[in-house]
Design an enzyme around this catalytic site. Structure first.
Site, PDB file in Angstrom:
ATOM      1  N   SER A   4     -15.473  -5.962   4.315  1.00 27.80           N
ATOM      2  CA  SER A   4     -14.060  -6.296   4.335  1.00 27.80           C
ATOM      3  C   SER A   4     -13.633  -6.797   5.690  1.00 27.80           C
ATOM      4  CB  SER A   4     -13.223  -5.063   3.952  1.00 27.80           C
ATOM      5  OG  SER A   4     -13.410  -4.045   4.884  1.00 27.80           O
ATOM      6  N   ASN A   5     -12.492  -7.433   5.689  1.00 27.93           N
ATOM      7  CA  ASN A   5     -11.805  -7.878   6.893  1.00 27.93           C
ATOM      8  C   ASN A   5     -12.687  -8.633   7.870  1.00 27.93           C
ATOM      9  OD1 ASN A   5     -10.006  -6.191   5.620  1.00 27.93           O
ATOM     10  ND2 ASN A   5      -8.938  -5.768   7.506  1.00 27.93           N
ATOM     11  N   ALA A  75     -15.006   1.833   9.537  1.00 22.57           N
ATOM     12  CA  ALA A  75     -15.675   1.844   8.231  1.00 22.57           C
ATOM     13  C   ALA A  75     -16.905   0.940   8.168  1.00 22.57           C
ATOM     14  CB  ALA A  75     -14.694   1.428   7.141  1.00 22.57           C
ATOM     15  N   TYR A  76     -17.057   0.017   9.113  1.00 19.54           N
ATOM     16  CA  TYR A  76     -18.205  -0.911   9.067  1.00 19.54           C
ATOM     17  C   TYR A  76     -19.466  -0.215   9.544  1.00 19.54           C
ATOM     18  CZ  TYR A  76     -14.531  -4.554   9.055  1.00 19.54           C
ATOM     19  OH  TYR A  76     -13.428  -5.336   8.770  1.00 19.54           O
ATOM     20  N   SER A  77     -20.547  -0.086   8.773  1.00 19.19           N
ATOM     21  CA  SER A  77     -20.689  -0.605   7.424  1.00 19.19           C
ATOM     22  C   SER A  77     -21.221   0.521   6.531  1.00 19.19           C
ATOM     23  CB  SER A  77     -21.658  -1.789   7.419  1.00 19.19           C
ATOM     24  OG  SER A  77     -22.841  -1.440   8.183  1.00 19.19           O
TER      25      SER A  77
END
Length: 336
Positions: A4-5, A75-77
């Site tokens: 995401s993002n 949150a990555y990854s």
């Protein structure tokens, strides 16, 4: 969970050269100005499709090419088998420590999506920022996003928690991603009313094949309140690089996300328009797709990621391309 993002896999063969491109002020900055390059380097690939050595090379080349704005998230990854989240921040932190250049770059990270620190309760925000600071090996974060809105938490509650971080010097500025126009408006009003830290930027999903995810009410709120937009999925998971054509298979972790556009009427129209404009500028389609974004109202710097150094030139070239009115019209009509 998919990445995401951040935007995506790109191809380019130009040399990384020249002086830094023009830099844009990042919205209102009541605690000082964050000055950022025209391209934000997406960090979601670090610790995922790019190992630490490759990530260091990409980061070095990005900075050498004039970039200074690095985007990541706690949150990555975590979605990758064997990962638990924080891998990207750890790689970036190790790079910052090895290069000794912390004051020369703008680091943006996010809170709220990592399973261990899910949501926007004050306790979660407090614990998550300390974990991010540890991984990033720094004592401050330049731009701290709420990764996803958490409507179970009242706006004054999470804004007060974010304001505490700013007052403590752990965060310079705050921003929002994945938020409705209504909650964004409510948040800005609360900050003004209560004297709390104020969002200065917004990270929306926005690109040539996904315009309705930002244009309209959300973009109007951003414009009305002078927020800077920093779009993610700026290259539609790599589709806007031109690599993904009908009937063409691409070996990429994101091929599924990009391929879904290839067989649509809009996707075909957009690729044709990109080919026309990129030929006129002797540029890659990715460069033109990013240049279209930077020409849009409120957009300060689109986010795109590179798995290898060879993928960077087409991204960094966005600062050197100015589209004509006719070219913008062609792209607008193709993507309508």
């Amino acid at each position: 969970m998919t990445a995401s993002n951040s935007a995506s896999d790109i191809a380019g063969t130009q040399d990384i050269a020249g002086t830094p491109g023009p830099r844009s002020p990042l919205g209102r900055t009541p605690l000082g100005s964050l000055s950022v390059s025209p391209l934000s380097l997406g960090g979601n690939v670090f610790g995922w499709t790019a190992d630490e050595a490759t990530s260091f090379a990409v980061l070095d080349a990005y900075v050498a090419g004039g970039g200074n704005f690095i985007d990541t998230a706690d949150a990555y990854s975590y979605w990758v088998p064997g990962n638990k989240g924080g891998e990207s921040e750890t790689v970036i932190g190790n790079w910052l420590a090895s290069r000794g250049n912390r004051s020369e770059v703008v680091i943006a990270t996010k809170v709220g999506a990592l399973p261990d620190y899910k949501g926007l309760s004050p306790a979660t925000i407090k614990a998550a920022v300390d974990a991010s600071l540890t991984r990033l090996r720094t004592d401050y974060i330049d731009l701290y996003y709420t990764h996803y809105d958490d409507e179970s938490v009242e706006v004054p509650e999470f804004l007060t928690a974010l304001d505490d971080l700013v007052r403590a010097g752990k965060v310079r500025e705050i921003a929002a991603s994945n938020i409705s126009a209504q909650r964004l408006e409510e948040s800005l009003a609360c900050s003004a009313r209560e004297g709390l830290a104020r969002y200065v930027a917004l990270q929306p999903h926005y690109n040539l094949v996904s315009r309705d995810t930002y244009e309209g009410e959300l973009a109007e709120v951003a414009a009305r309140h002078d927020l800077a937009a920093v779009p993610y999925y700026a290259l539609a998971s790599g589709f806007l690089t031109g690599k993904y054509r009908p009937g063409t298979a691409v070996d990429s972790a994101r091929s599924g996300g990009a391929a879904k556009y290839a067989d649509t009427d809009r996707g075909r129209r957009v690729l044709q328009a990109l080919d026309t404009v990129s030929a006129a500028h002797n540029s890659e389609p990715a460069t033109i797709a990013l240049a279209w974004l930077t020409a849009q109202p409120t957009v300060a710097a689109p986010i795109a990621s590179a798995r290898t150094v060879s993928q960077l030139p087409a991204l960094l070239a966005v600062g050197d391309v100015a589209l004509t009115e006719d070219e913008l019209k062609l792209l607008n009509e193709a993507s309508a």
